[in-house]
Write an enzyme that holds these catalytic residues in place. Sequence first.
Site, PDB file in Angstrom:
ATOM      1  N   LYS A   1       0.856  -1.188   0.000  1.00 38.69           N
ATOM      2  CA  LYS A   1       0.000   0.000   0.000  1.00 38.69           C
ATOM      3  C   LYS A   1       0.893   1.239   0.000  1.00 38.69           C
ATOM      4  O   LYS A   1       1.862   1.301   0.754  1.00 38.69           O
ATOM      5  CB  LYS A   1      -0.885  -0.032   1.246  1.00 38.69           C
ATOM      6  CG  LYS A   1      -1.922   1.077   1.326  1.00 38.69           C
ATOM      7  CD  LYS A   1      -2.784   0.929   2.586  1.00 38.69           C
ATOM      8  CE  LYS A   1      -3.920   1.952   2.604  1.00 38.69           C
ATOM      9  NZ  LYS A   1      -4.759   1.827   3.817  1.00 38.69           N
TER      10      LYS A   1
ATOM     11  N   SER B   1      -9.881   2.071   2.866  1.00 37.24           N
ATOM     12  CA  SER B   1      -8.948   2.755   1.998  1.00 37.24           C
ATOM     13  C   SER B   1      -7.962   1.836   1.286  1.00 37.24           C
ATOM     14  O   SER B   1      -7.363   2.249   0.292  1.00 37.24           O
ATOM     15  CB  SER B   1      -8.158   3.781   2.820  1.00 37.24           C
ATOM     16  OG  SER B   1      -7.270   3.130   3.711  1.00 37.24           O
TER      17      SER B   1
ATOM     18  N   SER C   1     -10.270  -0.048   7.165  1.00 30.45           N
ATOM     19  CA  SER C   1      -9.625   0.079   5.851  1.00 30.45           C
ATOM     20  C   SER C   1      -8.931  -1.181   5.340  1.00 30.45           C
ATOM     21  O   SER C   1      -8.529  -1.221   4.180  1.00 30.45           O
ATOM     22  CB  SER C   1      -8.602   1.216   5.878  1.00 30.45           C
ATOM     23  OG  SER C   1      -9.248   2.448   5.682  1.00 30.45           O
TER      24      SER C   1
END
Lengths: 95, 492
Positions: B78, B158, B182
């Site tokens: 990420k 997210s 997330s």
Amino acid sequence: MSVDRNTVARIARLARIEVPEGELEHIAGELNGILAWIEQLQAVDTTGVEPMTSAVASSLPLRADLVSDGGILDNLMANAPDPHDGFFTVPKVVE
Amino acid sequence: MSALTDLSLADALTGLAAKDFSARELATAHVEAVAAASTLNAFVVETPERALADAEASDARRARGEALPLDGIPLAIKDLFCTKGIRTTAASRILGDFTPTYESTVTSQLWRDGAVMLGKLNLDEFAMGSSNETSAFGPVKNPWRRTGDTAVLVPGGSSGGSAAAVAARLCLGATGTDTGGSIRQPAAFTGIVGIKPTYGRCSRWGIVAFASSLDQAGPMTRTVTDAALMLRSMAGHDPKDSTSANRAVPDYTKALTGDVRGLKIGIPKEYRIEGVPAEIGRLWEQGIEWLKAAGAEIREISLPHTSQSLPTYYIVAPAEASSNLARYDGVRFGARQPGRTLPEMYEKTRGAGFGREVRRRILIGTYVLSAGYYDAYYLKAQKVRSLIARDFTEAYKEVDAILAPATPSAAFAAGEKSADPLAMYLNDVFTVTANLAGLPALAVPAGLNSQGLPLGLQVIGRAFDEETVLRIGHVIEKAAAFTARPDNWWRV
């Protein structure tokens, strides 16, 4: 409690974020929606309740007060937007 | 042999050990899959040369008989984790081409253990969002679509790039971070496994901060075993993060015994929320039946402050974010906008650099922390947070873990909720409590809805008891026998 465009302008100033004049009204509406929803917390009885400041109960660890890093000027400056001679720069603040 | 990209992480380790294929072959297959999936917009930086170099080093280690725990496993990261020499943006314009000169602790541990780096994954800007629509690099597409429908769905957020990449078989695992759901919400939306460990389990050092008392990194994988393998490498004490827990990291795979007999599983009655689709309730019932059949004891419990969790979160998280994001001022790094004076430079830099959702949250956070409102909002929220955490402490006197839905719906369509912040925030209704209480929680795929989209169940455990959470998740995974996968429509 409700915010108006002046309040939005004030908190935007506090947060150092430029917000175009034309967006203040819309943002005020959005913030009021969120704040009205948050308002339900006022109904919770928190008499005698300590605020939770840490996700897991723990005491802050201490380390020896020794220099453990350094000599990395190039690394520190590597992403600077406008470096000069190993210094960060900003617009002139002293007349 | 099936495609190398279809293997689980565990099976890939077995295949590498048996010399069925090399790390280089495994990396090449994934590099090709990534390159062919640009439609999904899951990656913001691809690092194919690095991947092949890592893989060759891995093959050399294995040939010397020095294989490491994750040796040769292609992973993607990420873009909230700082990676040395590789651009790190948090999907925000304000970081510009920021290229860290250091590596986050979590990723350094993955490389220490031999993993192969495929690239950086898209996310909601500064991890603020539930649909990956707030990214400065544009939205990520969910590899899943409704049956007989080509409408684009969101992958959740997210960690939407992470979820899409794992579900689309672009990597064997990905890192995620979870501040209010997330990891778990996008895992549920894409039919994969994701665990948010206990606060303090994984070091936050080198991860771009959103809300420091809530943020926690975790693995996103296609199986529970894979999550256990990856978590072991990610977790561990780090002196550079003062909130990192100084506890030994167990071999989580040893917890996957398949035996949940006698475990007491709590079903929180407050999680039966009006307006949640019936299919979510049916999935939850199914999960209860699976665990009963496996010998667990089911008990109804009460978490009385559940309904206050989201409002509490939306005070605490923006407050911490407004403070954390004060560092983006255009002075030492990031994309600067010129200004005649210093305040003008700050304001223009931050006005141009932050997207709408980030700006909204900074403004809310600034407001609730400002003079005259601090006690009414922030202090009040911290007190209610104590009550939410206390609910769990009470519940864990009766039960060993809690079973709940992961999300209030399946993946929704792009654009469906982006105009209404409150509707978007409600996505986190089942996940945010574990962040506020600092507890470990796992999302595991449990079935498909009537439109052919994956749905997930959530297991919440006691602090630092990831083992029980994984063990229960593993039993649900076996009972659900979730083998569905998205059609390969994105491949060019």
